[in-house]
Motif scaffolding. Structure first.
Motif, PDB file in Angstrom:
ATOM      1  N   LYS A 177      -9.675 -10.606  19.980  1.00  0.00           N
ATOM      2  CA  LYS A 177      -9.416  -9.289  19.396  1.00  0.00           C
ATOM      3  C   LYS A 177      -8.687  -9.432  18.065  1.00  0.00           C
ATOM      4  CE  LYS A 177      -5.797  -7.012  20.553  1.00  0.00           C
ATOM      5  NZ  LYS A 177      -4.714  -6.283  21.280  1.00  0.00           N
ATOM      6  N   TYR A 178      -7.690 -10.310  18.026  1.00  0.00           N
ATOM      7  CA  TYR A 178      -6.954 -10.509  16.772  1.00  0.00           C
ATOM      8  C   TYR A 178      -7.804 -11.209  15.719  1.00  0.00           C
ATOM      9  CZ  TYR A 178      -2.443  -8.619  18.030  1.00  0.00           C
ATOM     10  OH  TYR A 178      -1.425  -7.756  18.352  1.00  0.00           O
ATOM     11  N   LEU A 179      -8.677 -12.107  16.142  1.00  0.00           N
ATOM     12  CA  LEU A 179      -9.576 -12.742  15.176  1.00  0.00           C
ATOM     13  C   LEU A 179     -10.520 -11.718  14.554  1.00  0.00           C
ATOM     14  CD1 LEU A 179     -10.290 -16.015  17.130  1.00  0.00           C
ATOM     15  CD2 LEU A 179      -9.164 -15.866  14.900  1.00  0.00           C
ATOM     16  N   GLU A 180     -10.964 -10.753  15.342  1.00  0.00           N
ATOM     17  CA  GLU A 180     -11.776  -9.671  14.789  1.00  0.00           C
ATOM     18  C   GLU A 180     -10.970  -8.849  13.789  1.00  0.00           C
ATOM     19  OE1 GLU A 180     -15.015  -8.582  15.079  1.00  0.00           O
ATOM     20  OE2 GLU A 180     -15.353 -10.559  15.967  1.00  0.00           O
ATOM     21  N   LYS A 181      -9.680  -8.656  14.087  1.00  0.00           N
ATOM     22  CA  LYS A 181      -8.825  -7.870  13.190  1.00  0.00           C
ATOM     23  C   LYS A 181      -8.644  -8.548  11.832  1.00  0.00           C
ATOM     24  CE  LYS A 181      -6.004  -5.252  16.497  1.00  0.00           C
ATOM     25  NZ  LYS A 181      -4.625  -4.985  16.974  1.00  0.00           N
ATOM     26  N   ILE A 182      -8.718  -9.891  11.824  1.00  0.00           N
ATOM     27  CA  ILE A 182      -8.575 -10.610  10.554  1.00  0.00           C
ATOM     28  C   ILE A 182      -9.618 -10.132   9.556  1.00  0.00           C
ATOM     29  CG2 ILE A 182      -8.874 -12.873   9.453  1.00  0.00           C
ATOM     30  CD1 ILE A 182      -7.602 -14.108  11.948  1.00  0.00           C
ATOM     31  N   LYS A 183     -10.789  -9.798  10.062  1.00  0.00           N
ATOM     32  CA  LYS A 183     -11.887  -9.392   9.174  1.00  0.00           C
ATOM     33  C   LYS A 183     -11.673  -7.998   8.590  1.00  0.00           C
ATOM     34  CE  LYS A 183     -15.199 -11.986  12.002  1.00  0.00           C
ATOM     35  NZ  LYS A 183     -16.381 -11.882  12.886  1.00  0.00           N
ATOM     36  N   THR A 184     -10.850  -7.184   9.243  1.00  0.00           N
ATOM     37  CA  THR A 184     -10.690  -5.789   8.826  1.00  0.00           C
ATOM     38  C   THR A 184      -9.285  -5.451   8.337  1.00  0.00           C
ATOM     39  OG1 THR A 184     -10.245  -5.159  11.125  1.00  0.00           O
ATOM     40  CG2 THR A 184     -12.517  -5.003  10.370  1.00  0.00           C
ATOM     41  N   LEU A 185      -8.261  -6.168   8.889  1.00  0.00           N
ATOM     42  CA  LEU A 185      -6.889  -5.881   8.472  1.00  0.00           C
ATOM     43  C   LEU A 185      -6.558  -6.626   7.189  1.00  0.00           C
ATOM     44  CD1 LEU A 185      -4.828  -6.140  11.778  1.00  0.00           C
ATOM     45  CD2 LEU A 185      -5.326  -4.067  10.508  1.00  0.00           C
ATOM     46  N   ASN A 186      -5.746  -6.011   6.334  1.00  0.00           N
ATOM     47  CA  ASN A 186      -5.268  -6.785   5.187  1.00  0.00           C
ATOM     48  C   ASN A 186      -4.177  -7.753   5.655  1.00  0.00           C
ATOM     49  OD1 ASN A 186      -2.606  -5.511   5.030  1.00  0.00           O
ATOM     50  ND2 ASN A 186      -3.676  -3.710   4.259  1.00  0.00           N
ATOM     51  N   SER A 187      -3.923  -8.784   4.874  1.00  0.00           N
ATOM     52  CA  SER A 187      -3.007  -9.844   5.293  1.00  0.00           C
ATOM     53  C   SER A 187      -1.585  -9.320   5.502  1.00  0.00           C
ATOM     54  CB  SER A 187      -3.010 -10.972   4.258  1.00  0.00           C
ATOM     55  OG  SER A 187      -2.639 -10.475   2.986  1.00  0.00           O
ATOM     56  N   ASP A 188      -1.186  -8.296   4.752  1.00  0.00           N
ATOM     57  CA  ASP A 188       0.166  -7.749   4.908  1.00  0.00           C
ATOM     58  C   ASP A 188       0.366  -7.180   6.305  1.00  0.00           C
ATOM     59  OD1 ASP A 188       0.840  -8.459   2.359  1.00  0.00           O
ATOM     60  OD2 ASP A 188       0.504  -6.470   1.482  1.00  0.00           O
ATOM     61  N   SER A 189      -0.645  -6.503   6.829  1.00  0.00           N
ATOM     62  CA  SER A 189      -0.547  -5.884   8.147  1.00  0.00           C
ATOM     63  C   SER A 189      -0.397  -6.942   9.238  1.00  0.00           C
ATOM     64  CB  SER A 189      -1.784  -5.021   8.414  1.00  0.00           C
ATOM     65  OG  SER A 189      -1.736  -4.484   9.719  1.00  0.00           O
ATOM     66  N   LEU A 190      -1.225  -7.982   9.179  1.00  0.00           N
ATOM     67  CA  LEU A 190      -1.153  -9.037  10.183  1.00  0.00           C
ATOM     68  C   LEU A 190       0.169  -9.793  10.062  1.00  0.00           C
ATOM     69  CD1 LEU A 190      -3.084 -10.116  12.424  1.00  0.00           C
ATOM     70  CD2 LEU A 190      -3.563 -12.009  10.883  1.00  0.00           C
ATOM     71  N   ASN A 191       0.613 -10.018   8.839  1.00  0.00           N
ATOM     72  CA  ASN A 191       1.874 -10.725   8.635  1.00  0.00           C
ATOM     73  C   ASN A 191       3.041  -9.922   9.197  1.00  0.00           C
ATOM     74  OD1 ASN A 191       3.133 -13.107   7.585  1.00  0.00           O
ATOM     75  ND2 ASN A 191       4.020 -11.864   5.958  1.00  0.00           N
ATOM     76  N   ARG A 192       2.999  -8.614   9.059  1.00  0.00           N
ATOM     77  CA  ARG A 192       4.058  -7.757   9.619  1.00  0.00           C
ATOM     78  C   ARG A 192       4.110  -7.893  11.136  1.00  0.00           C
ATOM     79  NH1 ARG A 192       2.642  -3.942   5.887  1.00  0.00           N
ATOM     80  NH2 ARG A 192       1.288  -2.878   7.382  1.00  0.00           N
ATOM     81  N   GLN A 193       2.928  -7.873  11.767  1.00  0.00           N
ATOM     82  CA  GLN A 193       2.888  -8.012  13.217  1.00  0.00           C
ATOM     83  C   GLN A 193       3.462  -9.359  13.647  1.00  0.00           C
ATOM     84  OE1 GLN A 193      -1.459  -6.484  13.379  1.00  0.00           O
ATOM     85  NE2 GLN A 193      -0.676  -6.183  15.437  1.00  0.00           N
ATOM     86  N   TYR A 194       3.112 -10.405  12.916  1.00  0.00           N
ATOM     87  CA  TYR A 194       3.626 -11.741  13.228  1.00  0.00           C
ATOM     88  C   TYR A 194       5.149 -11.782  13.056  1.00  0.00           C
ATOM     89  CZ  TYR A 194       4.041 -16.850  13.066  1.00  0.00           C
ATOM     90  OH  TYR A 194       4.407 -18.156  13.300  1.00  0.00           O
TER      91      TYR A 194
END
Length: 249
Positions: A177-194
């Protein structure tokens, strides 16, 4: 309703290393992305920088997942580690809210280690053609005999046995699910979650580098996956893997 992703499971009773077995399988034949190699007993499990991984046979999850993330450029490879760690955290949060990601790729319960991740990438022309993601998670093991300083399992935490096959399916689906999100989320959003799920995400804590111990707080993770710290004296520092150690009493 959660999405379930198709993945193929190849089971072995005993293996030295699921990562090595998955590499061997894909050399001999074309195997699909999201193939999972899992074993009941892993005798030579590896962690970062050659560290060993203790796992009592039949008690834990020791497996490797094949990815083909050709949409990720080499300079962004740490995003794979973020997706894997966040997927595991999502599932473990169903048991307790006290789980976190210890940079770069350990899963912690409070100050104890419950899981580790080892990612091996194959690269061609600045693109990641293949990733083998090795994951070890302490699930039903109650006693640890190695010299690892701070292991813990889900059974230690919850007091109950966890059904391994169901948990494996949950973890792999959450990662995908998160790998799919990589394709659609910008890097800032994923970095915030991390960052929101990082161990020691707030306050000053002890660390150790080649020059000795110091107090610092985490200010971020840069695009290369390096840990960015600010010392108690206001110095800004950036560390690659194995250049800094978390001091845990």
């Amino acid at each position: 309703m959660s999405v379930k992703y198709p993945f193929n499971i190849v089971r072995f009773e005993r293996l030295p290393s699921t990562n090595n077995q998955l590499k061997s399988l894909r050399k001999d034949q074309a195997i699909p992305e999201f193939t999972v190699v899992i074993t009941c007993a892993q005798t030579a499990g590896k962690g970062q920088a050659g560290n060993s991984w203790e796992s009592e046979p039949g008690k834990n999850l020791t497996f490797s997942l094949l990815l083909k993330p050709t949409y990720i450029e080499i300079q962004n490879q740490f995003v794979i580690s973020k997706a894997v760690a966040l997927g595991i955290i999502d599932v473990f949060m169903n048991f307790s809210q006290d789980f976190s990601i210890k940079w770069p790729n350990d899963i912690y319960y409070r100050n104890q280690k419950i899981g580790g991740i080892l990612i091996e990438n194959a690269i061609s022309r600045n693109i990641i053609t293949e990733s083998i993601v090795g994951i070890g998670l302490n699930i039903n093991q109650e006693v640890f005999t190695s010299d690892a300083p701070n292991p813990v399992s889900l059974k230690n935490i919850t007091g109950t046995d966890i059904e391994l096959n169901n948990l494996l399916e949950q973890v792999v689906n959450a990662i995908l699910k998160y790998l799919e999100k990589i394709k659609t989320l910008n890097s800032d959003s994923l970095n915030r979650q991390y960052l929101n799920n990082l161990y020691r995400k707030e306050g000053f804590h002890p660390y150790k580098d080649a020059n000795g111990e110091f107090m610092a707080r985490i200010t971020g993770i840069n695009e290369y996956g390096h840990l960015e710290l600010e010392t108690s004296h206001g110095d800004k520092r950036s560390y690659a893997f194995k250049e800094v150690e978390f001091v845990i009493s």
